[in-house]
Design a protein around this motif. Structure first.
Motif, mmCIF file in Angstrom:
data_model
loop_
_atom_site.group_PDB
_atom_site.id
_atom_site.type_symbol
_atom_site.label_atom_id
_atom_site.label_comp_id
_atom_site.label_asym_id
_atom_site.label_seq_id
_atom_site.Cartn_x
_atom_site.Cartn_y
_atom_site.Cartn_z
ATOM 1 N N GLU A 192 0.841 -1.201 0.000
ATOM 2 C CA GLU A 192 0.000 0.000 0.000
ATOM 3 C C GLU A 192 0.874 1.248 0.000
ATOM 4 O OE1 GLU A 192 -2.424 1.725 -0.852
ATOM 5 O OE2 GLU A 192 -4.030 1.275 0.598
ATOM 6 N N VAL A 193 0.421 2.269 -0.671
ATOM 7 C CA VAL A 193 1.059 3.579 -0.628
ATOM 8 C C VAL A 193 0.012 4.572 -0.150
ATOM 9 C CG1 VAL A 193 2.256 5.391 -1.911
ATOM 10 C CG2 VAL A 193 2.567 2.994 -2.569
ATOM 11 N N VAL A 194 0.299 5.235 0.946
ATOM 12 C CA VAL A 194 -0.607 6.249 1.497
ATOM 13 C C VAL A 194 0.153 7.559 1.578
ATOM 14 C CG1 VAL A 194 -2.038 6.938 3.455
ATOM 15 C CG2 VAL A 194 -1.846 4.513 2.831
ATOM 16 N N GLY A 195 -0.381 8.597 0.999
ATOM 17 C CA GLY A 195 0.321 9.874 1.018
ATOM 18 C C GLY A 195 -0.530 10.985 0.447
ATOM 19 N N GLU A 196 0.149 11.929 -0.198
ATOM 20 C CA GLU A 196 -0.555 13.033 -0.824
ATOM 21 C C GLU A 196 0.012 13.274 -2.206
ATOM 22 O OE1 GLU A 196 1.780 16.955 0.748
ATOM 23 O OE2 GLU A 196 0.345 16.055 2.146
ATOM 24 N N ASP A 197 -0.813 13.878 -3.062
ATOM 25 C CA ASP A 197 -0.344 14.131 -4.421
ATOM 26 C C ASP A 197 0.417 15.446 -4.498
ATOM 27 O OD1 ASP A 197 -2.244 16.160 -4.447
ATOM 28 O OD2 ASP A 197 -3.597 15.142 -5.832
ATOM 29 N N LEU A 198 0.756 15.867 -5.694
ATOM 30 C CA LEU A 198 1.559 17.080 -5.862
ATOM 31 C C LEU A 198 0.821 18.339 -5.442
ATOM 32 C CD1 LEU A 198 3.243 16.248 -9.298
ATOM 33 C CD2 LEU A 198 4.272 16.107 -7.024
ATOM 34 N N ASP A 199 -0.499 18.247 -5.338
ATOM 35 C CA ASP A 199 -1.304 19.394 -4.889
ATOM 36 C C ASP A 199 -1.650 19.314 -3.407
ATOM 37 O OD1 ASP A 199 -1.455 20.684 -7.421
ATOM 38 O OD2 ASP A 199 -2.956 19.207 -8.057
ATOM 39 N N GLY A 200 -1.106 18.304 -2.713
ATOM 40 C CA GLY A 200 -1.354 18.175 -1.283
ATOM 41 C C GLY A 200 -2.620 17.425 -0.932
ATOM 42 N N GLY B 293 1.552 8.145 -10.854
ATOM 43 C CA GLY B 293 2.931 8.556 -10.676
ATOM 44 C C GLY B 293 3.345 8.553 -9.216
ATOM 45 N N ALA B 294 4.646 8.510 -8.996
ATOM 46 C CA ALA B 294 5.229 8.672 -7.659
ATOM 47 C C ALA B 294 6.482 9.508 -7.857
ATOM 48 C CB ALA B 294 5.540 7.331 -7.011
ATOM 49 N N ASN B 295 6.398 10.779 -7.543
ATOM 50 C CA ASN B 295 7.489 11.700 -7.837
ATOM 51 C C ASN B 295 8.487 11.745 -6.689
ATOM 52 O OD1 ASN B 295 8.396 14.830 -7.383
ATOM 53 N ND2 ASN B 295 8.644 14.115 -9.485
ATOM 54 N N VAL B 296 9.792 11.697 -7.050
ATOM 55 C CA VAL B 296 10.842 11.659 -6.042
ATOM 56 C C VAL B 296 11.638 12.963 -5.992
ATOM 57 C CG1 VAL B 296 11.041 9.151 -6.103
ATOM 58 C CG2 VAL B 296 12.434 10.519 -7.648
ATOM 59 N N PHE C 81 1.819 10.661 -6.574
ATOM 60 C CA PHE C 81 2.218 10.828 -5.183
ATOM 61 C C PHE C 81 3.444 11.742 -5.161
ATOM 62 C CE2 PHE C 81 0.223 6.611 -5.032
ATOM 63 C CZ PHE C 81 -0.533 6.696 -3.870
ATOM 64 N N TRP C 82 3.550 12.550 -4.119
ATOM 65 C CA TRP C 82 4.816 13.250 -3.871
ATOM 66 C C TRP C 82 5.478 12.522 -2.721
ATOM 67 C CZ3 TRP C 82 6.294 17.380 -0.074
ATOM 68 C CH2 TRP C 82 7.605 17.850 -0.340
ATOM 69 N N CYS C 83 6.708 12.062 -2.933
ATOM 70 C CA CYS C 83 7.381 11.203 -1.949
ATOM 71 C C CYS C 83 8.041 11.985 -0.822
ATOM 72 C CB CYS C 83 8.403 10.310 -2.657
ATOM 73 S SG CYS C 83 7.637 9.131 -3.800
ATOM 74 N N GLY C 84 7.876 13.305 -0.818
ATOM 75 C CA GLY C 84 8.328 14.092 0.316
ATOM 76 C C GLY C 84 9.672 14.753 0.122
ATOM 77 N N PRO C 85 10.069 15.591 1.073
ATOM 78 C CA PRO C 85 11.308 16.378 0.940
ATOM 79 C C PRO C 85 12.587 15.550 0.953
ATOM 80 C CG PRO C 85 10.379 16.621 3.143
ATOM 81 C CD PRO C 85 9.352 15.890 2.319
ATOM 82 N N LYS C 86 12.502 14.281 1.353
ATOM 83 C CA LYS C 86 13.695 13.420 1.307
ATOM 84 C C LYS C 86 13.912 12.816 -0.078
ATOM 85 C CE LYS C 86 13.751 12.049 6.194
ATOM 86 N NZ LYS C 86 13.720 10.892 7.126
ATOM 87 N N GLY C 87 12.970 13.034 -0.975
ATOM 88 C CA GLY C 87 13.120 12.542 -2.335
ATOM 89 C C GLY C 87 13.219 11.032 -2.399
ATOM 90 N N ASN C 88 14.216 10.529 -3.128
ATOM 91 C CA ASN C 88 14.364 9.092 -3.316
ATOM 92 C C ASN C 88 14.736 8.371 -2.019
ATOM 93 O OD1 ASN C 88 14.051 7.391 -5.699
ATOM 94 N ND2 ASN C 88 16.115 6.661 -5.238
ATOM 95 N N VAL D 181 8.479 5.910 0.948
ATOM 96 C CA VAL D 181 7.826 5.174 -0.138
ATOM 97 C C VAL D 181 8.835 4.637 -1.152
ATOM 98 C CG1 VAL D 181 6.206 5.356 -2.070
ATOM 99 C CG2 VAL D 181 5.608 6.337 0.160
ATOM 100 N N PRO D 182 9.753 5.454 -1.688
ATOM 101 C CA PRO D 182 10.738 4.879 -2.623
ATOM 102 C C PRO D 182 11.558 3.756 -2.011
ATOM 103 C CG PRO D 182 10.754 7.274 -2.744
ATOM 104 C CD PRO D 182 9.910 6.905 -1.559
#
Length: 411
Positions: A272-280, A328-331, A352-359, A363-364
Protein backbone atom coordinates in the motif's frame (compact mmCIF):
# COMPACT_ATOMS: atom_id res chain seq x y z
CA UNK A 1 19.06 11.90 -22.92
CA UNK A 2 17.77 10.00 -25.93
CA UNK A 3 20.92 7.88 -26.10
CA UNK A 4 19.94 6.48 -22.70
CA UNK A 5 16.70 5.24 -24.19
CA UNK A 6 18.55 3.88 -27.19
CA UNK A 7 20.65 1.76 -24.86
CA UNK A 8 17.46 0.14 -23.66
CA UNK A 9 16.30 -0.47 -27.21
CA UNK A 10 19.55 -1.98 -28.45
CA UNK A 11 20.85 -4.78 -26.26
CA UNK A 12 24.15 -4.93 -28.10
CA UNK A 13 27.47 -4.77 -26.24
CA UNK A 14 26.80 -5.65 -22.62
CA UNK A 15 28.86 -5.61 -19.45
CA UNK A 16 30.24 -9.02 -20.47
CA UNK A 17 31.77 -7.78 -23.69
CA UNK A 18 32.81 -4.35 -22.46
CA UNK A 19 35.76 -5.53 -20.29
CA UNK A 20 36.86 -8.00 -22.93
CA UNK A 21 36.61 -5.58 -25.84
CA UNK A 22 37.38 -2.22 -24.27
CA UNK A 23 39.72 -1.62 -27.20
CA UNK A 24 38.27 -2.70 -30.56
CA UNK A 25 40.29 -5.56 -32.06
CA UNK A 26 42.84 -4.61 -34.69
CA UNK A 27 41.38 -5.14 -38.15
CA UNK A 28 42.82 -8.35 -39.59
CA UNK A 29 45.27 -7.98 -42.44
CA UNK A 30 44.72 -9.79 -45.72
CA UNK A 31 46.70 -12.63 -44.16
CA UNK A 32 46.89 -13.22 -40.39
CA UNK A 33 50.08 -12.42 -38.46
CA UNK A 34 52.46 -15.33 -38.11
CA UNK A 35 51.66 -15.78 -34.42
CA UNK A 36 47.89 -15.54 -34.88
CA UNK A 37 45.91 -18.44 -36.35
CA UNK A 38 43.49 -17.68 -39.17
CA UNK A 39 40.51 -18.66 -37.00
CA UNK A 40 41.36 -15.93 -34.46
CA UNK A 41 41.34 -13.31 -37.21
CA UNK A 42 37.98 -14.63 -38.39
CA UNK A 43 36.47 -14.23 -34.92
CA UNK A 44 37.95 -10.75 -34.49
CA UNK A 45 36.59 -9.71 -37.87
CA UNK A 46 33.07 -10.89 -36.99
CA UNK A 47 33.13 -9.05 -33.64
CA UNK A 48 34.51 -5.92 -35.30
CA UNK A 49 31.69 -5.94 -37.85
CA UNK A 50 29.11 -6.30 -35.08
CA UNK A 51 30.55 -3.41 -33.10
CA UNK A 52 30.65 -1.31 -36.26
CA UNK A 53 26.98 -1.98 -37.01
CA UNK A 54 26.03 -1.13 -33.45
CA UNK A 55 28.09 2.05 -33.43
CA UNK A 56 26.54 3.17 -36.71
CA UNK A 57 23.04 2.64 -35.32
CA UNK A 58 23.85 4.62 -32.18
CA UNK A 59 25.14 7.48 -34.29
CA UNK A 60 22.12 7.44 -36.59
CA UNK A 61 19.75 7.30 -33.62
CA UNK A 62 21.46 10.29 -32.03
CA UNK A 63 21.28 12.20 -35.32
CA UNK A 64 17.59 11.41 -35.86
CA UNK A 65 16.74 12.16 -32.24
CA UNK A 66 18.52 15.51 -32.40
CA UNK A 67 16.34 16.59 -35.31
CA UNK A 68 13.05 15.36 -33.86
CA UNK A 69 11.04 18.16 -32.28
CA UNK A 70 7.32 17.34 -32.42
CA UNK A 71 5.96 14.29 -30.56
CA UNK A 72 5.09 12.61 -33.87
CA UNK A 73 8.69 12.97 -35.02
CA UNK A 74 9.97 11.56 -31.74
CA UNK A 75 7.57 8.62 -32.09
CA UNK A 76 8.92 7.96 -35.57
CA UNK A 77 12.48 7.92 -34.22
CA UNK A 78 11.53 5.47 -31.47
CA UNK A 79 9.83 3.19 -34.01
CA UNK A 80 12.93 3.31 -36.19
CA UNK A 81 15.05 2.40 -33.17
CA UNK A 82 12.84 -0.57 -32.31
CA UNK A 83 12.90 -1.86 -35.89
CA UNK A 84 16.66 -1.31 -36.19
CA UNK A 85 17.18 -3.12 -32.90
CA UNK A 86 15.30 -6.16 -34.19
CA UNK A 87 17.35 -6.12 -37.37
CA UNK A 88 20.57 -5.89 -35.37
CA UNK A 89 19.49 -8.80 -33.21
CA UNK A 90 18.78 -10.94 -36.27
CA UNK A 91 22.12 -10.24 -37.93
CA UNK A 92 24.01 -10.77 -34.67
CA UNK A 93 22.37 -14.14 -34.14
CA UNK A 94 23.31 -15.18 -37.66
CA UNK A 95 26.92 -14.08 -37.07
CA UNK A 96 27.10 -16.02 -33.79
CA UNK A 97 25.65 -19.12 -35.42
CA UNK A 98 28.25 -18.91 -38.19
CA UNK A 99 31.05 -18.78 -35.59
CA UNK A 100 29.87 -21.76 -33.54
CA UNK A 101 31.84 -24.43 -35.49
CA UNK A 102 35.07 -22.47 -34.86
CA UNK A 103 34.19 -21.96 -31.20
CA UNK A 104 33.57 -25.67 -30.69
CA UNK A 105 36.77 -26.66 -32.48
CA UNK A 106 38.99 -24.30 -30.50
CA UNK A 107 36.97 -24.14 -27.26
CA UNK A 108 39.97 -24.71 -24.95
CA UNK A 109 42.24 -22.13 -26.58
CA UNK A 110 42.49 -18.88 -24.54
CA UNK A 111 42.20 -16.86 -27.75
CA UNK A 112 38.68 -18.16 -28.36
CA UNK A 113 37.31 -16.27 -25.35
CA UNK A 114 36.34 -13.22 -27.41
CA UNK A 115 34.23 -15.36 -29.72
CA UNK A 116 32.57 -17.20 -26.85
CA UNK A 117 31.73 -13.88 -25.19
CA UNK A 118 30.21 -12.67 -28.45
CA UNK A 119 28.10 -15.80 -28.85
CA UNK A 120 26.85 -15.79 -25.25
CA UNK A 121 25.52 -12.25 -25.65
CA UNK A 122 24.41 -12.14 -29.28
CA UNK A 123 23.52 -15.69 -30.29
CA UNK A 124 20.17 -17.39 -30.22
CA UNK A 125 19.13 -19.24 -27.08
CA UNK A 126 20.78 -22.55 -27.98
CA UNK A 127 24.02 -20.88 -29.12
CA UNK A 128 24.20 -18.73 -25.97
CA UNK A 129 23.73 -21.79 -23.83
CA UNK A 130 26.38 -23.83 -25.65
CA UNK A 131 28.91 -20.98 -25.73
CA UNK A 132 28.37 -20.41 -22.01
CA UNK A 133 28.91 -24.08 -21.29
CA UNK A 134 32.17 -24.00 -23.25
CA UNK A 135 33.26 -20.89 -21.38
CA UNK A 136 32.48 -22.53 -18.06
CA UNK A 137 34.32 -25.70 -19.02
CA UNK A 138 37.50 -24.07 -20.29
CA UNK A 139 37.79 -20.44 -19.17
CA UNK A 140 36.91 -20.09 -15.49
CA UNK A 141 40.51 -19.01 -14.85
CA UNK A 142 40.05 -15.97 -17.10
CA UNK A 143 39.85 -12.96 -14.71
CA UNK A 144 37.27 -11.28 -16.96
CA UNK A 145 34.86 -14.16 -16.34
CA UNK A 146 35.20 -13.72 -12.59
CA UNK A 147 34.72 -9.96 -12.90
CA UNK A 148 31.46 -9.99 -14.80
CA UNK A 149 30.14 -12.94 -12.78
CA UNK A 150 30.67 -10.97 -9.56
CA UNK A 151 29.30 -7.61 -10.60
CA UNK A 152 26.58 -8.41 -13.11
CA UNK A 153 22.97 -7.82 -12.12
CA UNK A 154 22.24 -11.52 -12.35
CA UNK A 155 21.04 -11.45 -15.95
CA UNK A 156 17.73 -13.30 -15.95
CA UNK A 157 17.68 -12.95 -19.75
CA UNK A 158 20.67 -15.17 -20.40
CA UNK A 159 21.12 -18.91 -20.80
CA UNK A 160 24.69 -19.27 -19.62
CA UNK A 161 25.46 -17.33 -16.44
CA UNK A 162 24.15 -19.71 -13.79
CA UNK A 163 26.44 -22.71 -14.51
CA UNK A 164 29.44 -20.41 -14.81
CA UNK A 165 28.80 -18.78 -11.43
CA UNK A 166 28.22 -22.19 -9.85
CA UNK A 167 31.46 -23.41 -11.42
CA UNK A 168 33.38 -20.47 -9.97
CA UNK A 169 31.86 -21.07 -6.54
CA UNK A 170 32.89 -24.73 -6.68
CA UNK A 171 36.54 -23.76 -6.96
CA UNK A 172 38.31 -23.72 -3.61
CA UNK A 173 40.74 -20.95 -4.54
CA UNK A 174 38.18 -18.19 -4.02
CA UNK A 175 38.78 -15.39 -1.52
CA UNK A 176 35.99 -14.69 0.99
CA UNK A 177 35.07 -11.49 -0.84
CA UNK A 178 35.03 -13.21 -4.24
CA UNK A 179 32.80 -15.93 -2.83
CA UNK A 180 30.40 -13.41 -1.29
CA UNK A 181 30.15 -11.43 -4.54
CA UNK A 182 29.53 -14.59 -6.54
CA UNK A 183 26.88 -15.76 -4.09
CA UNK A 184 25.13 -12.42 -4.35
CA UNK A 185 25.24 -12.55 -8.17
CA UNK A 186 23.82 -16.07 -8.18
CA UNK A 187 20.98 -15.10 -5.83
CA UNK A 188 19.95 -12.13 -7.99
CA UNK A 189 20.17 -14.27 -11.11
CA UNK A 190 17.89 -16.93 -9.60
CA UNK A 191 15.48 -14.24 -8.41
CA UNK A 192 15.24 -12.78 -11.91
CA UNK A 193 14.69 -16.19 -13.50
CA UNK A 194 11.87 -16.88 -11.06
CA UNK A 195 10.21 -13.62 -12.08
CA UNK A 196 10.60 -14.37 -15.80
CA UNK A 197 8.94 -17.75 -15.20
CA UNK A 198 5.92 -16.00 -13.67
CA UNK A 199 5.51 -13.14 -16.12
CA UNK A 200 2.96 -13.12 -18.91
CA UNK A 201 4.20 -13.78 -22.44
CA UNK A 202 3.26 -10.36 -23.85
CA UNK A 203 5.48 -8.65 -21.28
CA UNK A 204 8.65 -10.64 -21.99
CA UNK A 205 8.49 -12.27 -25.44
CA UNK A 206 10.38 -9.54 -27.31
CA UNK A 207 12.95 -9.12 -24.55
CA UNK A 208 13.85 -12.75 -23.92
CA UNK A 209 12.64 -14.75 -26.91
CA UNK A 210 10.20 -17.62 -26.77
CA UNK A 211 12.91 -20.28 -26.90
CA UNK A 212 14.48 -19.01 -23.69
CA UNK A 213 11.11 -18.47 -21.99
CA UNK A 214 10.14 -22.08 -22.64
CA UNK A 215 13.37 -23.23 -20.97
CA UNK A 216 12.90 -21.03 -17.92
CA UNK A 217 9.32 -22.19 -17.44
CA UNK A 218 10.55 -25.74 -17.06
CA UNK A 219 12.27 -24.60 -13.87
CA UNK A 220 10.39 -24.53 -10.57
CA UNK A 221 10.00 -20.79 -9.88
CA UNK A 222 9.28 -21.41 -6.19
CA UNK A 223 12.51 -23.40 -5.77
CA UNK A 224 14.51 -20.73 -7.58
CA UNK A 225 13.08 -18.13 -5.22
CA UNK A 226 13.73 -20.24 -2.12
CA UNK A 227 17.37 -20.77 -3.09
CA UNK A 228 17.82 -17.07 -3.84
CA UNK A 229 16.37 -16.10 -0.46
CA UNK A 230 18.51 -18.67 1.33
CA UNK A 231 21.69 -17.21 -0.17
CA UNK A 232 20.70 -13.60 0.53
CA UNK A 233 19.63 -14.33 4.10
CA UNK A 234 22.89 -16.17 4.72
CA UNK A 235 24.95 -13.21 3.46
CA UNK A 236 23.06 -10.93 5.83
CA UNK A 237 23.30 -13.33 8.79
CA UNK A 238 27.05 -13.70 8.34
CA UNK A 239 27.45 -9.93 7.95
CA UNK A 240 29.94 -10.57 5.16
CA UNK A 241 32.40 -7.70 4.79
CA UNK A 242 33.08 -5.82 1.60
CA UNK A 243 31.31 -3.59 -0.87
CA UNK A 244 29.33 -4.52 -3.95
CA UNK A 245 30.14 -1.12 -5.40
CA UNK A 246 31.81 1.90 -3.90
CA UNK A 247 29.82 2.99 -0.86
CA UNK A 248 27.33 0.08 -1.19
CA UNK A 249 27.92 -2.88 1.11
CA UNK A 250 27.13 -6.45 0.11
CA UNK A 251 25.01 -6.85 3.24
CA UNK A 252 22.82 -3.81 2.53
CA UNK A 253 22.21 -4.86 -1.05
CA UNK A 254 21.45 -8.41 0.07
CA UNK A 255 18.83 -7.02 2.46
CA UNK A 256 17.25 -4.99 -0.34
CA UNK A 257 17.15 -7.95 -2.72
CA UNK A 258 15.67 -10.26 -0.06
CA UNK A 259 13.02 -7.64 0.71
CA UNK A 260 12.18 -7.43 -3.00
CA UNK A 261 11.78 -11.21 -3.26
CA UNK A 262 9.44 -11.26 -0.28
CA UNK A 263 7.37 -8.16 -1.02
CA UNK A 264 7.90 -6.84 -4.56
CA UNK A 265 8.26 -9.92 -6.73
CA UNK A 266 5.94 -10.63 -9.62
CA UNK A 267 2.91 -12.37 -8.15
CA UNK A 268 3.07 -10.57 -4.78
CA UNK A 269 0.42 -8.17 -3.51
CA UNK A 270 1.58 -4.62 -4.12
CA UNK A 271 2.43 -2.74 -0.90
CA UNK A 272 0.00 0.00 0.00
CA UNK A 273 1.06 3.58 -0.63
CA UNK A 274 -0.61 6.25 1.50
CA UNK A 275 0.32 9.87 1.02
CA UNK A 276 -0.56 13.03 -0.82
CA UNK A 277 -0.34 14.13 -4.42
CA UNK A 278 1.56 17.08 -5.86
CA UNK A 279 -1.30 19.39 -4.89
CA UNK A 280 -1.35 18.18 -1.28
CA UNK A 281 -4.53 16.09 -1.64
CA UNK A 282 -4.68 12.69 0.08
CA UNK A 283 -4.37 9.61 -2.11
CA UNK A 284 -3.81 5.85 -1.74
CA UNK A 285 -2.65 3.23 -4.19
CA UNK A 286 -5.57 1.02 -3.15
CA UNK A 287 -7.92 3.72 -4.50
CA UNK A 288 -7.10 2.21 -7.92
CA UNK A 289 -8.17 -1.32 -6.99
CA UNK A 290 -10.37 -2.69 -9.75
CA UNK A 291 -8.18 -1.04 -12.38
CA UNK A 292 -4.91 -2.08 -13.96
CA UNK A 293 -2.38 0.46 -12.69
CA UNK A 294 0.99 1.44 -14.11
CA UNK A 295 2.90 2.86 -11.14
CA UNK A 296 5.90 4.91 -12.21
CA UNK A 297 8.52 6.45 -9.94
CA UNK A 298 9.93 9.50 -11.72
CA UNK A 299 12.06 12.63 -11.32
CA UNK A 300 11.66 15.96 -13.06
CA UNK A 301 15.23 15.90 -14.43
CA UNK A 302 15.01 12.30 -15.67
CA UNK A 303 14.98 12.36 -19.49
CA UNK A 304 13.84 8.72 -19.91
CA UNK A 305 10.96 9.51 -17.51
CA UNK A 306 9.75 12.18 -19.93
CA UNK A 307 10.04 9.73 -22.83
CA UNK A 308 8.04 7.11 -20.91
CA UNK A 309 5.41 9.73 -20.01
CA UNK A 310 4.71 10.08 -23.74
CA UNK A 311 3.88 6.39 -23.90
CA UNK A 312 1.69 6.70 -20.82
CA UNK A 313 -0.25 9.55 -22.45
CA UNK A 314 -1.05 7.24 -25.36
CA UNK A 315 -2.06 4.46 -22.99
CA UNK A 316 -4.40 6.75 -21.07
CA UNK A 317 -6.05 7.77 -24.35
CA UNK A 318 -6.25 4.21 -25.68
CA UNK A 319 -7.80 2.79 -22.51
CA UNK A 320 -10.13 5.72 -21.83
CA UNK A 321 -13.35 4.50 -20.19
CA UNK A 322 -11.81 1.12 -19.38
CA UNK A 323 -10.32 -0.18 -16.07
CA UNK A 324 -6.86 1.35 -16.46
CA UNK A 325 -4.94 4.07 -14.64
CA UNK A 326 -1.53 5.67 -14.81
CA UNK A 327 -0.20 6.55 -11.36
CA UNK A 328 2.93 8.56 -10.68
CA UNK A 329 5.23 8.67 -7.66
CA UNK A 330 7.49 11.70 -7.84
CA UNK A 331 10.84 11.66 -6.04
CA UNK A 332 11.77 15.33 -6.43
CA UNK A 333 12.69 17.03 -3.18
CA UNK A 334 11.11 20.19 -4.61
CA UNK A 335 7.41 19.65 -5.25
CA UNK A 336 7.21 22.71 -7.51
CA UNK A 337 9.78 21.23 -9.91
CA UNK A 338 7.56 18.19 -10.37
CA UNK A 339 4.43 20.30 -10.84
CA UNK A 340 6.16 22.27 -13.58
CA UNK A 341 6.86 19.06 -15.50
CA UNK A 342 3.28 17.86 -15.10
CA UNK A 343 1.98 21.16 -16.43
CA UNK A 344 4.50 21.30 -19.26
CA UNK A 345 3.79 17.77 -20.48
CA UNK A 346 0.05 18.09 -19.72
CA UNK A 347 -0.06 14.87 -17.72
CA UNK A 348 -3.65 14.17 -16.65
CA UNK A 349 -2.95 11.57 -13.97
CA UNK A 350 -2.07 12.10 -10.32
CA UNK A 351 1.34 11.54 -8.78
CA UNK A 352 2.22 10.83 -5.18
CA UNK A 353 4.82 13.25 -3.87
CA UNK A 354 7.38 11.20 -1.95
CA UNK A 355 8.33 14.09 0.32
CA UNK A 356 11.31 16.38 0.94
CA UNK A 357 13.70 13.42 1.31
CA UNK A 358 13.12 12.54 -2.33
CA UNK A 359 14.36 9.09 -3.32
CA UNK A 360 15.48 8.51 0.29
CA UNK A 361 11.88 8.85 1.46
CA UNK A 362 9.81 6.08 2.98
CA UNK A 363 7.83 5.17 -0.14
CA UNK A 364 10.74 4.88 -2.62
CA UNK A 365 12.69 2.82 -0.08
CA UNK A 366 9.67 0.54 0.43
CA UNK A 367 9.59 -0.05 -3.33
CA UNK A 368 13.39 -0.50 -3.72
CA UNK A 369 13.65 2.42 -6.12
CA UNK A 370 17.25 2.81 -7.27
CA UNK A 371 16.76 4.50 -10.65
CA UNK A 372 14.15 6.25 -12.75
CA UNK A 373 11.76 5.53 -14.22
CA UNK A 374 10.98 2.52 -12.03
CA UNK A 375 7.82 0.94 -13.41
CA UNK A 376 5.48 -1.57 -11.78
CA UNK A 377 2.39 -3.00 -13.50
CA UNK A 378 -0.31 -3.90 -10.96
CA UNK A 379 -3.45 -5.81 -11.92
CA UNK A 380 -7.02 -5.04 -10.89
CA UNK A 381 -6.66 -7.28 -7.82
CA UNK A 382 -3.61 -5.36 -6.59
CA UNK A 383 -1.03 -7.99 -7.63
CA UNK A 384 2.30 -7.07 -9.23
CA UNK A 385 2.37 -8.52 -12.74
CA UNK A 386 5.48 -6.97 -14.27
CA UNK A 387 8.40 -4.64 -13.59
CA UNK A 388 10.64 -2.55 -15.82
CA UNK A 389 8.47 -3.21 -18.86
CA UNK A 390 7.98 -0.53 -21.52
CA UNK A 391 7.34 -0.12 -25.22
CA UNK A 392 5.42 -2.78 -27.21
CA UNK A 393 5.76 -5.32 -24.40
CA UNK A 394 3.86 -3.02 -22.07
CA UNK A 395 1.15 -2.47 -24.68
CA UNK A 396 0.62 -6.21 -25.12
CA UNK A 397 0.58 -6.91 -21.38
CA UNK A 398 -1.96 -4.17 -20.68
CA UNK A 399 -4.27 -5.44 -23.41
CA UNK A 400 -4.30 -8.79 -21.62
CA UNK A 401 -4.70 -7.41 -18.09
CA UNK A 402 -7.39 -4.85 -18.93
CA UNK A 403 -9.49 -7.51 -20.67
CA UNK A 404 -9.16 -9.70 -17.56
CA UNK A 405 -10.22 -6.77 -15.33
CA UNK A 406 -13.27 -6.22 -17.50
CA UNK A 407 -14.18 -9.91 -17.42
CA UNK A 408 -13.93 -9.98 -13.61
CA UNK A 409 -15.88 -6.74 -13.06
CA UNK A 410 -19.24 -7.17 -11.31
CA UNK A 411 -22.18 -7.09 -13.70
Amino acid sequence: MRCVLFGAVFCGVSFLLNPALADPPTPPASSPPRDQPAWVAEIEAAVKVQKGRERKMYEEYAARGGKAKAPAEQDAVDKWAADAGEELKTTDRAAARALMPLLREHAADPQVYMGLAFATMHGGSDDREEAGALMGRHHLSNPIVLSWAQFGRGGGCDDFREPIIRGLLAERARTPKERALLQFALAVHLKEKAEVARMSDPSIARRYGRDFISKVRKRDAAKLEVEALGILDQLVAKQVPGELHRGVSIVERAKEEAYEVRHLAVGKKAPEVVGEDLDGRAMKLSDYRGKVAVLTFWHSRCGPCHVFARQELKLVARFAGRPFAAVGANVDEDRDAAKAVVEGLKLPWRSFWCGPKGNAGEVPRAWNVSGWPTVYVIDHAGVIRAKAVRGPELDGLLDELVKKAEADAPR
